[in-house]
Structures are given as C-alpha cells and as structure tokens.
Design an enzyme around this catalytic site. Structure first.
Site, PDB file in Angstrom:
ATOM      1  N   ASP A   1     -12.098  35.122 -27.924  1.00 57.39           N
ATOM      2  CA  ASP A   1     -12.983  35.786 -26.975  1.00 57.39           C
ATOM      3  C   ASP A   1     -12.497  35.520 -25.556  1.00 57.39           C
ATOM      4  OD1 ASP A   1     -15.661  36.751 -25.752  1.00 57.39           O
ATOM      5  OD2 ASP A   1     -15.994  36.953 -27.910  1.00 57.39           O
TER       6      ASP A   1
ATOM      7  N   SER B   1     -21.512  42.271 -31.031  1.00 58.66           N
ATOM      8  CA  SER B   1     -20.829  41.003 -30.760  1.00 58.66           C
ATOM      9  C   SER B   1     -21.731  39.833 -31.124  1.00 58.66           C
ATOM     10  CB  SER B   1     -20.453  40.906 -29.282  1.00 58.66           C
ATOM     11  OG  SER B   1     -19.439  41.795 -28.932  1.00 58.66           O
TER      12      SER B   1
ATOM     13  N   HIS C   1     -18.838  35.659 -21.940  1.00 60.56           N
ATOM     14  CA  HIS C   1     -19.107  36.275 -23.239  1.00 60.56           C
ATOM     15  C   HIS C   1     -18.775  35.322 -24.389  1.00 60.56           C
ATOM     16  CE1 HIS C   1     -18.409  39.167 -26.616  1.00 60.56           C
ATOM     17  NE2 HIS C   1     -19.376  39.851 -26.037  1.00 60.56           N
TER      18      HIS C   1
END
Length: 639
Positions: free
Chosen positions: A197, A426, A231
């Site tokens: 990520d 996600s 994120h």
C-alpha cells in the site's frame, strides 16, 4: 529542430538497425513517418520509415497511447518468452527467470529507458516511445509488451443517498463475528500479513505493547514519512489494530497479527503494476523470515485484458502457488457489470466486494455497497465474497494526504483519541485479510486453496430487511464474511447472541491491563485447539480446481516444471495425440496451457525457493524521477 522530434528519429534509426529485413506476414504497417525535412544546408535529412510492429505482442491499451502521441515515452513491462532447454542445474533453479529479466532490461537499454528487472515474471519495466515499442515487438524472444498501468485506490460514483453525518462503523469485527473467534484465544498471533500500500505508520495500535510492524520496504517514490498518504496505515489497522489508544473501542480483525509494510503506492496515492510485482517478489523472498502468510492488495488497475494476458495476475498466481493467500479488492467502479479491477479479476485470488453495515451489529439491515465492483471480462464470478466497507473506523495518520484533505472524517473515541473513517472495497479487503490471519493461526497448515474454500464456503446472509435487490446474483459472491464459521469449523457453539458486547481488547493487548470478561492468554483451550491443529490439514475442499493459469505464470514456470510428468485434461484435445508428446517434442504454447492438468503438479516439491527473487537490484532510474500518473487522493467521492 525540436528535441523530441530528434529523439523519435533516433529511436527509429536504432530500431531499423536491429529489425529483420522481412517483417512477419502478420505484421501491420504503422502510420508512415512525417515527410522529409528539407533545409538549404546541410543536405536534406530523410527520415526513415518506422519499423513494422507485431501488434499481437503489444497491449491494445498501449497501442492506443502510441497512436495518440508516437513520441511520448510510455511506461511498459517487457515480458520474455521462456528460455529453451537445456536449463541450468537444479541447484540453480530460478536462474533462467533472472536471466530472462536481465535480457528484457538490456533490451530496454537499447530501445528505451530501463527501470527495473522483474524476475518473478521473466520481465523488466521501463519506458519507451512508439518506435522503441515497435522494435521491441520484433525481437523473437519478447513474448508481450504490457502497459505498466497505474494502480491505486479507485474512485467511485456519488452515493445514491447520503449517510447520516454521524454514521460510522467501528463494530465491523462483530458484524463478521471476529469477536467470537477472539474468545477462543485466536487473535492472529504469529501470522503476518503483508500490506502492499502507501506505507504503514508506527501507530500505537500496531506497536504497543510490542512492535508488530516486522519490516518495512519501499518500491514507490521517495518516502519522507512512513505513510504520506494515510491509506496503508488505515488498512493495517483494519487488519491488525489492537485498540490500545482507544481503550478497545476500535479494534481490527486480527489484533495480534504481524504486519509487513511493503510500500508500492506513492505520495499521490498511485503506483505502477511493476512496483506491485516488485513488492510481491520481495514478499516471496522474505516470507519465511517473517512468517508472511497473507498479502493484502487494497487497490487495483483497470482491467482491459483477460487475466490470462495480465502481468499482475501472473505475479499473484505465483505467490498463491508458493503458499501465500492473496486478498484483493474488487474495486469501486460499481454498480456496472464487469467492473472488477486487476488483480481482483484473477480467478485464483480471494476478491472482496463491500457492504454497508449501516453502523449496526445486525446484518439484516445491511446493504450491498453501491460502489462495489463485480463481474469480469472472463465471466469469472467475482467478487468471491463481501465484507463491511463503508465508513470503517481505523487508524489515522495526522498530517497525511487523506487526513489533510478530509478533516471531517476524523473520529474521536470515547477516551479522546482520534481515528479516521474511510469507505471502499479497500477497507473490506482488510477485513477479509484479518479473517484469513485468524484462520491461519487456528490451522497453520492450510493451503491458500483451502483458506479460500473455507472463507467463501462459510459466509452468512445479510440484508433480509433492507429491501435491496442485487444488481446481479453474482454481485456479492457467496455472501457476507463470517469469520467465526470459517475459523471454528470444528466447533458447533452458536448459542451466543450476536449483539453481546464482549470486550474487544483481549488480555495483554493493552499493556498491564486485563479487561473484565477478556480471554486470558494461556488459559484452557478446547480439544479442538490442541496440537492436532499443527498437523497437515486433510479433508477440506480446495478452491480453484481445474483453473487455467495466466500466460505469464505458465511462461515463468516452464523451466521450473520442465522434465516433470506430463498430464493432460484431454488426451486428444484439438485433434492432437497429447499422450505421445514429451517435453522435447512439445510446443509449449497457449494450447498446451489450456490442456495441461495444472492440478497434477506437486507444488510443494518444486524447488524454486533457492533463487532470491529480489536479488536483482533496481536499475539506474530513481523512482523519485519517474513521472507517475497521478491518482490524486482528493478525486475520491467515497464518503
């Protein structure tokens, strides 16, 4: 004269010098070069014609970009044909893959700009313009030239109806019944999840009372902070946050699992397929050192081709065969059909769609999320299952891009600590990765196929009171994740009501404190948790039987499998007497791949661990100088 124009002429001249005199019959003529440029002195410059490309070897999406601007440098992955036998000795198995990757890198030095060798898939990444790509297609050892597409969290359409401003989901572990698993002493301890990520920050929920971020590596742009986007840390918290800062109010699915931070997304929230492949290579090389059992891929790239021609599908399939459970997001491009992104399109991996739990423990009012992508061009029933993915509360990275752009998404716990809410497949992917970690602590010898079969085969119904109709029966796969049913298949304790508010912080997850009712580590475990769990697991149904792998997988595995027994699905498939063929007489192409019985391979006996998949260093181009396609965080409309 314009510098870019001269660069194009230079590529054309280099290409002509190495192109065979007679191009293949199937080739098609490209757009002719511009007319000659005449100047009084020196003599006129005649621009030679561009080489004739083999279009079948060039990604159609890449061809469209070439036609739009022939002089522009495009990101490419050059994949090679498998080498011809004889191969190197068995103790050097894998060297053929490395050599092919280095050959691809050398070709990019001639026809473009090299960036990275990708030995996992016999390929290399770099940049080339139209003339260079055309010339590469004419090299006989080149199998395919892929567009090195942008990957990242995908944006979606606006929600059909806005959620109440205070609706958040911090109870998603109860929605998928993970809390019942914790009460049996299963918290993911000893199992590591690789989070590919934007990075993972050292949040207290991951490093206290002990640091569970076991390693960190970067394959994106220059990293000035651990997670400039925010994120990846949010995903890691969904997978393995232990609620230390919130006093157990906000906890992830596997609160004692380990995390490996593999950064493949840059500061803008985007990366490239090649950076993801390189991250997977690193995970394969280090999986034993950190007991990495799960790879979490909470992003994707648009899928313009079948998974068979997709380089990312090839990479995740190799990881899958090496014993790694790959969990991938379906994408946020719903509700239209065939909108799943790569690598979620691959039939082997566990592809996750999203639901909206509406902030309640009951599943009866849950909705299939409007943004959740489903369906693939290959007619594979994707996603495989769904999990909560709307307004999930997890870790916050103060000052990160997401934190700066969306201050309204900060969530304050009862004790005053701050968290963050995000929406998307996600987030749902992190929920399923956590459930896989719980299952693998319970039964560490499960294969990825068995893990998938258990996760997909033990889902729970939802939405009975929502009044919602799915866009298609396959849109949510087999249904909503049930971590308890998956993990505790040997037990039949279903007496506890779903809404019992058991403590979310278990034992020593918060240093020095044992909350009332929590499971005491080391206490008595039922017989089902005794050492028989360490024995090889038999009797479980395996997923993925009789599937046909991606072309890149088959090419990469050719030297590894060479000489092993040949088993065919149909001995007379296509009118060919397959039973008469040997490795020396077999033309190993897509027809053979279709008919080969891949399930007959004893993958555990394949000696491919002797090669260090990450032994080939990045080349001369620094990632911070690469012009990444921006997927700006502020393009998101997910709430």
């Amino acid at each position: 004269m314009n510098r870019r124009w001269l660069l194009g002429i230079g590529y054309a001249l280099v290409a002509l010098a190495l192109v065979p005199a007679a191009p293949p019959a199937r080739a098609q003529l490209l757009v002719p070069a511009p007319p000659p440029v005449i100047v009084p002195a020196p003599p006129p410059l005649i621009v030679p014609a561009l080489p004739v490309a083999i279009e079948e070897k060039i990604d159609p999406a890449l061809r469209a970009l070439m036609q739009a601007d022939p002089l522009a440098l495009r990101p490419v992955i050059v994949e090679m044909q498998p080498p011809l036998p004889p191969f190197l000795p068995a103790f050097l198995v894998g060297a053929a893959n490395v050599n092919r990757a280095l050959e691809a890198l050398d070709l990019l030095r001639v026809y473009g700009i090299p960036v990275a060798a990708l030995s996992l898939i016999d390929a290399a990444a770099g940049f080339a313009n139209a003339a260079g790509i055309n010339a590469l297609s004419l090299v006989p050892t080149v199998a395919f030239i892929h567009h090195d597409a942008t990957v990242g969290p995908r944006r979606s359409a606006e929600p059909p109806a806005a959620a109440p401003p205070d609706q958040v989901s911090g109870i998603y572990p109860r929605v998928v019944k993970a809390h019942r698993v914790w009460r049996q002493g299963i918290t993911g301890k000893g199992v590591t999840v690789a989070v590919l990520d934007s990075g993972v920050a050292a949040d207290a929920d991951l490093i206290a009372p002990a640091n569970r971020i076991l390693a960190s590596v970067n394959f994106a742009d220059e990293r000035l902070t651990s997670d400039p986007g925010g994120h990846g840390t949010h995903i890691a918290g969904i997978v393995a946050g232990n609620g230390s800062r919130s006093g157990g109010e906000f906890v992830g699915i596997a609160p004692r699992a380990g995390i490996v931070d593999v950064r493949v997304l840059g500061r803008t929230g985007s990366g490239r397929i090649s950076s993801v492949v390189r991250g997977i290579e690193w995970v394969l090389a280090h999986r034993a050192a950190y007991n990495i059992r799960v790879i979490n891929l909470s992003f994707g790239a648009p899928a313009h081709l079948s998974y068979r021609a997709d380089p990312l599908s090839a990479a995740v399939e190799i990881a899958w065969r090496r014993g790694l459970v790959v969990v991938a997001a379906s994408g946020n491009d719903g509700p239209q059909r065939d909108s799943v992104v790569t690598p979620g399109i691959d039939p082997y991996v566990i592809t996750v769609g999203a639901t909206d739990d509406r902030g309640t423990v009951s599943r009866r009012d849950d909705l299939f999320a409007w943004f959740s992508a489903w369906g693939s061009a290959d007619s594979n029933a994707k996603p495989d299952l769904v999990a909560p993915g709307r307004r999930l509360v997890s870790l916050r990275v103060p000052g990160s891009a997401l934190d700066t752009l969306f201050p309204d998404r900060i969530v304050v716990a009862q004790n005053g600590s701050t968290y963050f809410r995000l929406t998307g497949t996600s987030m749902a992917t992190g929920v399923v990765s956590g459930a896989a970690a719980l299952l693998l602590q319970r039964r560490p010898n499960l294969t990825p196929d068995q893990v998938k079969a258990l996760l997909v085969g033990t889902t729970q119904p939802y939405g009975q009171d929502s009044g919602q109709a799915l866009p298609d029966p396959i849109a949510d796969g087999s249904g909503l994740l049930d971590a308890y049913a998956t993990t505790i298949t040997a037990l039949r304790d279903t007496t506890e009501p779903d809404d019992v508010l058991v403590p979310l912080v278990l034992g020593d997850l918060v240093s020095g404190e044992l909350l009332p009712g929590a499971f005491l580590p080391g206490a008595f475990l039922p017989d089902a948790f005794l050492p028989d769990a360490l024995q090889p697991v038999v009797g479980f149904t395996c997923a993925n039987d009789a599937l046909r792998p991606a072309d890149g997988f088959a090419r990469a595995l050719f030297p590894v499998l060479f000489g092993s027994p040949l088993y065919w699905k149909d001995p007379t498939f296509g009118g060919i007497p397959w039973f008469l063929l040997t490795w020396d007489t077999l033309v190993w192409n897509s027809v053979a791949w279709d008919n080969f019985a891949w399930d007959s391979v004893a993958w555990d006996s394949v000696a491919w661990d002797r090669v260090a998949w990450d032994s080939v260093a990045w080349d001369s181009v620094a990632w911070d100088s690469v012009a990444w396609d921006s997927v700006a965080w502020d393009s998101f409309t997910l709430d």
